[in-house]
Design a protein around this motif. Structure first.
Motif, PDB file in Angstrom:
ATOM      1  N   LYS A   1      14.067  -0.455   7.036  1.00  9.76           N
ATOM      2  CA  LYS A   1      15.298  -1.257   7.077  1.00  9.76           C
ATOM      3  C   LYS A   1      15.180  -2.588   6.336  1.00  9.76           C
ATOM      4  CE  LYS A   1      18.564  -0.440   9.243  1.00  9.76           C
ATOM      5  NZ  LYS A   1      19.820   0.270   8.899  1.00  9.76           N
ATOM      6  N   TYR A   2      14.143  -3.366   6.606  1.00 10.36           N
ATOM      7  CA  TYR A   2      14.053  -4.714   6.048  1.00 10.36           C
ATOM      8  C   TYR A   2      12.636  -5.011   5.564  1.00 10.36           C
ATOM      9  CZ  TYR A   2      18.412  -5.191   8.643  1.00 10.36           C
ATOM     10  OH  TYR A   2      19.680  -5.006   9.128  1.00 10.36           O
ATOM     11  N   LEU A   3      12.546  -5.880   4.528  1.00  5.26           N
ATOM     12  CA  LEU A   3      11.256  -6.288   3.986  1.00  5.26           C
ATOM     13  C   LEU A   3      11.264  -7.775   3.676  1.00  5.26           C
ATOM     14  CD1 LEU A   3      12.049  -3.452   1.911  1.00  5.26           C
ATOM     15  CD2 LEU A   3       9.597  -3.465   2.254  1.00  5.26           C
ATOM     16  N   THR A   4      10.094  -8.404   3.806  1.00  4.03           N
ATOM     17  CA  THR A   4       9.889  -9.754   3.304  1.00  4.03           C
ATOM     18  C   THR A   4       8.676  -9.724   2.378  1.00  4.03           C
ATOM     19  OG1 THR A   4       8.493 -10.406   5.178  1.00  4.03           O
ATOM     20  CG2 THR A   4      10.866 -10.825   5.356  1.00  4.03           C
ATOM     21  N   ILE A   5       8.692 -10.606   1.367  1.00  4.57           N
ATOM     22  CA  ILE A   5       7.634 -10.612   0.367  1.00  4.57           C
ATOM     23  C   ILE A   5       7.078 -12.014   0.201  1.00  4.57           C
ATOM     24  CG2 ILE A   5       7.037 -10.171  -2.047  1.00  4.57           C
ATOM     25  CD1 ILE A   5       9.389  -8.223  -2.179  1.00  4.57           C
ATOM     26  N   ALA A   6       5.769 -12.163   0.349  1.00  2.00           N
ATOM     27  CA  ALA A   6       5.074 -13.408   0.038  1.00  2.00           C
ATOM     28  C   ALA A   6       4.327 -13.197  -1.280  1.00  2.00           C
ATOM     29  CB  ALA A   6       4.106 -13.785   1.146  1.00  2.00           C
ATOM     30  N   LEU A   7       4.587 -14.069  -2.250  1.00  2.00           N
ATOM     31  CA  LEU A   7       4.029 -13.918  -3.589  1.00  2.00           C
ATOM     32  C   LEU A   7       3.305 -15.203  -3.969  1.00  2.00           C
ATOM     33  CD1 LEU A   7       3.960 -11.998  -6.051  1.00  2.00           C
ATOM     34  CD2 LEU A   7       6.111 -13.034  -6.806  1.00  2.00           C
ATOM     35  N   SER A   8       2.007 -15.099  -4.260  1.00  2.00           N
ATOM     36  CA  SER A   8       1.215 -16.252  -4.696  1.00  2.00           C
ATOM     37  C   SER A   8       0.807 -16.031  -6.141  1.00  2.00           C
ATOM     38  CB  SER A   8      -0.021 -16.421  -3.815  1.00  2.00           C
ATOM     39  OG  SER A   8       0.354 -16.636  -2.464  1.00  2.00           O
ATOM     40  N   LEU A   9       1.047 -17.057  -6.993  1.00  2.00           N
ATOM     41  CA  LEU A   9       0.908 -16.860  -8.432  1.00  2.00           C
ATOM     42  C   LEU A   9       0.088 -17.961  -9.092  1.00  2.00           C
ATOM     43  CD1 LEU A   9       4.654 -16.005  -9.173  1.00  2.00           C
ATOM     44  CD2 LEU A   9       2.766 -14.377  -8.933  1.00  2.00           C
TER      45      LEU A   9
ATOM     46  N   VAL B   1      -0.066 -10.544  -3.321  1.00  2.00           N
ATOM     47  CA  VAL B   1       1.219 -10.046  -2.844  1.00  2.00           C
ATOM     48  C   VAL B   1       1.040  -9.592  -1.401  1.00  2.00           C
ATOM     49  CG1 VAL B   1       3.118  -8.434  -3.230  1.00  2.00           C
ATOM     50  CG2 VAL B   1       1.704  -9.170  -5.167  1.00  2.00           C
ATOM     51  N   SER B   2       1.903 -10.064  -0.518  1.00  2.00           N
ATOM     52  CA  SER B   2       1.874  -9.600   0.868  1.00  2.00           C
ATOM     53  C   SER B   2       3.288  -9.245   1.291  1.00  2.00           C
ATOM     54  CB  SER B   2       1.309 -10.683   1.789  1.00  2.00           C
ATOM     55  OG  SER B   2       1.138 -10.184   3.102  1.00  2.00           O
ATOM     56  N   VAL B   3       3.465  -8.017   1.725  1.00  2.00           N
ATOM     57  CA  VAL B   3       4.791  -7.508   2.089  1.00  2.00           C
ATOM     58  C   VAL B   3       4.782  -7.087   3.550  1.00  2.00           C
ATOM     59  CG1 VAL B   3       6.565  -5.782   1.604  1.00  2.00           C
ATOM     60  CG2 VAL B   3       5.188  -6.710  -0.270  1.00  2.00           C
TER      61      VAL B   3
ATOM     62  N   ASP C   1       1.206  -5.280   4.504  1.00  2.00           N
ATOM     63  CA  ASP C   1       0.151  -4.854   3.591  1.00  2.00           C
ATOM     64  C   ASP C   1       0.045  -5.883   2.468  1.00  2.00           C
ATOM     65  OD1 ASP C   1      -1.871  -3.302   2.619  1.00  2.00           O
ATOM     66  OD2 ASP C   1      -0.700  -1.463   2.509  1.00  2.00           O
ATOM     67  N   SER C   2      -1.157  -6.061   1.955  1.00  2.00           N
ATOM     68  CA  SER C   2      -1.389  -7.040   0.895  1.00  2.00           C
ATOM     69  C   SER C   2      -2.056  -6.390  -0.305  1.00  2.00           C
ATOM     70  CB  SER C   2      -2.274  -8.185   1.412  1.00  2.00           C
ATOM     71  OG  SER C   2      -1.651  -8.860   2.482  1.00  2.00           O
ATOM     72  N   LEU C   3      -1.733  -6.897  -1.481  1.00  2.00           N
ATOM     73  CA  LEU C   3      -2.355  -6.473  -2.725  1.00  2.00           C
ATOM     74  C   LEU C   3      -2.925  -7.706  -3.412  1.00  2.00           C
ATOM     75  CD1 LEU C   3       0.370  -4.000  -4.117  1.00  2.00           C
ATOM     76  CD2 LEU C   3      -1.673  -3.434  -2.803  1.00  2.00           C
ATOM     77  N   VAL C   4      -4.180  -7.631  -3.824  1.00  2.00           N
ATOM     78  CA  VAL C   4      -4.862  -8.764  -4.430  1.00  2.00           C
ATOM     79  C   VAL C   4      -5.324  -8.395  -5.836  1.00  2.00           C
ATOM     80  CG1 VAL C   4      -6.830 -10.347  -4.229  1.00  2.00           C
ATOM     81  CG2 VAL C   4      -5.646  -9.552  -2.166  1.00  2.00           C
TER      82      VAL C   4
ATOM     83  N   VAL D   1       4.365   0.879  -0.836  1.00  2.00           N
ATOM     84  CA  VAL D   1       3.241   1.142   0.064  1.00  2.00           C
ATOM     85  C   VAL D   1       3.598   0.752   1.500  1.00  2.00           C
ATOM     86  CG1 VAL D   1       1.561   0.890  -1.780  1.00  2.00           C
ATOM     87  CG2 VAL D   1       2.088  -1.080  -0.359  1.00  2.00           C
ATOM     88  N   ASN D   2       4.456  -0.260   1.654  1.00  6.41           N
ATOM     89  CA  ASN D   2       4.890  -0.648   2.990  1.00  6.41           C
ATOM     90  C   ASN D   2       5.942   0.297   3.542  1.00  6.41           C
ATOM     91  OD1 ASN D   2       3.838  -3.538   3.994  1.00  6.41           O
ATOM     92  ND2 ASN D   2       3.836  -3.440   1.761  1.00  6.41           N
ATOM     93  N   ILE D   3       6.824   0.767   2.682  1.00  2.00           N
ATOM     94  CA  ILE D   3       7.797   1.771   3.109  1.00  2.00           C
ATOM     95  C   ILE D   3       7.069   3.030   3.556  1.00  2.00           C
ATOM     96  CG2 ILE D   3       9.589   3.337   2.251  1.00  2.00           C
ATOM     97  CD1 ILE D   3      10.779   1.013   0.736  1.00  2.00           C
ATOM     98  N   SER D   4       5.973   3.368   2.872  1.00  2.00           N
ATOM     99  CA  SER D   4       5.185   4.537   3.255  1.00  2.00           C
ATOM    100  C   SER D   4       4.617   4.383   4.659  1.00  2.00           C
ATOM    101  CB  SER D   4       4.049   4.756   2.252  1.00  2.00           C
ATOM    102  OG  SER D   4       3.282   5.891   2.592  1.00  2.00           O
ATOM    103  N   ASP D   5       4.165   3.169   5.009  1.00  2.00           N
ATOM    104  CA  ASP D   5       3.655   2.937   6.366  1.00  2.00           C
ATOM    105  C   ASP D   5       4.751   3.131   7.409  1.00  2.00           C
ATOM    106  OD1 ASP D   5       1.021   2.489   5.816  1.00  2.00           O
ATOM    107  OD2 ASP D   5       1.169   0.311   5.771  1.00  2.00           O
ATOM    108  N   VAL D   6       5.955   2.640   7.115  1.00  2.00           N
ATOM    109  CA  VAL D   6       7.070   2.836   8.040  1.00  2.00           C
ATOM    110  C   VAL D   6       7.367   4.323   8.192  1.00  2.00           C
ATOM    111  CG1 VAL D   6       9.526   2.405   8.462  1.00  2.00           C
ATOM    112  CG2 VAL D   6       8.070   0.569   7.589  1.00  2.00           C
ATOM    113  N   CYS D   7       7.358   5.037   7.074  1.00  2.00           N
ATOM    114  CA  CYS D   7       7.591   6.485   7.121  1.00  2.00           C
ATOM    115  C   CYS D   7       6.526   7.193   7.947  1.00  2.00           C
ATOM    116  CB  CYS D   7       7.622   7.061   5.709  1.00  2.00           C
ATOM    117  SG  CYS D   7       9.069   6.592   4.745  1.00  2.00           S
ATOM    118  N   ALA D   8       5.286   6.709   7.886  1.00  2.00           N
ATOM    119  CA  ALA D   8       4.204   7.326   8.651  1.00  2.00           C
ATOM    120  C   ALA D   8       4.431   7.219  10.149  1.00  2.00           C
ATOM    121  CB  ALA D   8       2.871   6.684   8.275  1.00  2.00           C
TER     122      ALA D   8
END
Length: 300
Positions: free
Chosen positions: A74-82, A120-122, A36-39, A61-68
Motif C-alpha cells: 500500500k505505502y512506501l517511504t524512501i530515505a536517500l543519502s547521496l 537507499v533505505s525503503v 530494506d537497505s541498499l548500499v 525488493v520491499n514490495i516483494s517482502d510485503v508479498c511474502a
C-alpha cells in the motif's frame, strides 16, 4: 559482516514476537511493515546500475517482502543519502524508477541527506484486509511446496554484468529490474484456508527453503526438475547452483494444499533440512550446508 550473527544478537535482546519473518505483522493495526537497505559497493555498483533501475529495484525488493507475507502493498517511504558527485538528474531518474516499481502502492514520504556514497533505505506497509497472512514457521507435513517465479536468472545476469557492464540479456533484466510475485501472493492469501508458510527468495531459493524447514521443524522434499527456470540458464556451467544460491530472483516459496497459480516442486515431510532429488542422486542440505553457499553481495 556476519549478518545472521547480528540478527541473532538483535533477536536475543529484543525478544519480540514480531521478529522472524520478511515483514512484521501488526495485528492491532491490520498492517505488515518491512524495511530494506541498499548500499553502494555492497548491494549495487553504479557502473552496472543506472539511477532509474536502482530506484526501481529499491522499491521492488520491499514490495516483494510485503508479498511474502501475503499482504497487499500500500505505502512506501524512501530515505536517500547521496555523495556530492550526484546531480539532480540522478534524483529525477531514481524516483521515476521508484514510482514505476510501486504500481498501485504509493510513495508517501521519506528523507534525503548527504553521505560519502549512495545509501537507499525503503520502508513498505501492506494491508492485511481480507487476507490470510503467512509465517515461515507455519509449514505443515503433507502440504505442497509451491514456487512462484523463475530462479537462477538474476545470478546469471549479475555474472554477465561483472564481465561486461554494458551487457544486455533476459538475465541482466532479471537482475536489474526484478518483478515481485504480486498476483501469486494475492491468490494464495485470499483463498487458502489453512496456515501456510511463505518467504521470498531474495537471498536464494535454497535459503528460503532452508529457513522455512528450520522455522517449521520439517523437511522440504524437492524435485529439482520441477523448479521453474529459463532453459538458457543451462548454458552456464554452474546453472544448478545459480538456481539454488544465485539470489535476488525475488520469487516466492510457499506451502499449501494446491498450486494457487505457482509450480508445485515437492512436499513437506517429517524430518529436517532440505532434500533435493536430482536426476542422478539425492542430496540433503542441512542449515550449515546452506550457510556455506549462501548468496553474497559484492562484499561482506
Amino acid at each position: 559482516m556476519k549478518e545472521r550473527d547480528f540478527i541473532n544478537i538483535i533477536n536475543n535482546i529484543l525478544q519480540s514476537e514480531y521478529l522472524g519473518d520478511d515483514c512484521a505483522y501488526l495485528k492491532d493495526l491490520g498492517i505488515v511493515v518491512t524495511q530494506d537497505s541498499l548500499v553502494e559497493g555492497v548491494h549495487f555498483l553504479r557502473s552496472i546500475s543506472i539511477p532509474y533501475k536502482l530506484g526501481y529495484k529499491s522499491v521492488m525488493v520491499n514490495i516483494s517482502d510485503v508479498c511474502a507475507s501475503g499482504a497487499e502493498p500500500k505505502y512506501l517511504t524512501i530515505a536517500l543519502s547521496l555523495p556530492d558527485d550526484v546531480d539532480e538528474r540522478f534524483v529525477e531518474e531514481f524516483y521515476r524508477g521508484a514510482k514505476d516499481a510501486s504500481g498501485d502502492a504509493q510513495i508517501v514520504g521519506g528523507d534525503i541527506t548527504s553521505a560519502d556514497k549512495i545509501y537507499v533505505s525503503v520502508s513498505a506497509i501492506g494491508s492485511v484486509s481480507g487476507r490470510k497472512i503467512s509465517s515461515r514457521s507455519s509449514a505443515k507435513i503433507r502440504q505442497k511446496i509451491i514456487v512462484a517465479g523463475v530462479h537462477g536468472s538474476s545470478g546469471a545476469g549479475l555474472a554477465e554484468l561483472m564481465k561486461n557492464p554494458e551487457a544486455e540479456s533476459e538475465f541482466v533484466n532479471a537482475h536489474l529490474l526484478p518483478k515481485a510475485q504480486i498476483e501469486f501472493s494475492k491468490n494464495i492469501s485470499l483463498n487458502i484456508q489453512e496456515d501456510y508458510a511463505m518467504m521470498d527468495t531474495s537471498d536464494g531459493l535454497m535459503d528460503a527453503l532452508s529457513a522455512i524447514a528450520l522455522s517449521s521443524g520439517v523437511m522440504l522434499d524437492v524435485d529439482f526438475d520441477k523448479i521453474p527456470h529459463s532453459k538458457e540458464l543451462e548454458k552456464f556451467d554452474n546453472w544448478q547452483d545459480l538456481i539454488f544460491f544465485g539470489g535476488e530472483d525475488y520469487g516466492l516459496v510457499a506451502t499449501g494444499d494446491k498450486d494457487y497459480g505457482g509450480a508445485i516442486i515437492g512436499e513437506v515431510r517429517e524430518g529436517s533440512g532440505v532434500k533435493v532429488r536430482y536426476r542422478d542422486c539425492v542430496k540433503i542440505y542441512t542449515k550449515d550446508d546452506v550457510e556455506k553457499k549462501l548468496f553474497k553481495h559484492f562484499k561482506e
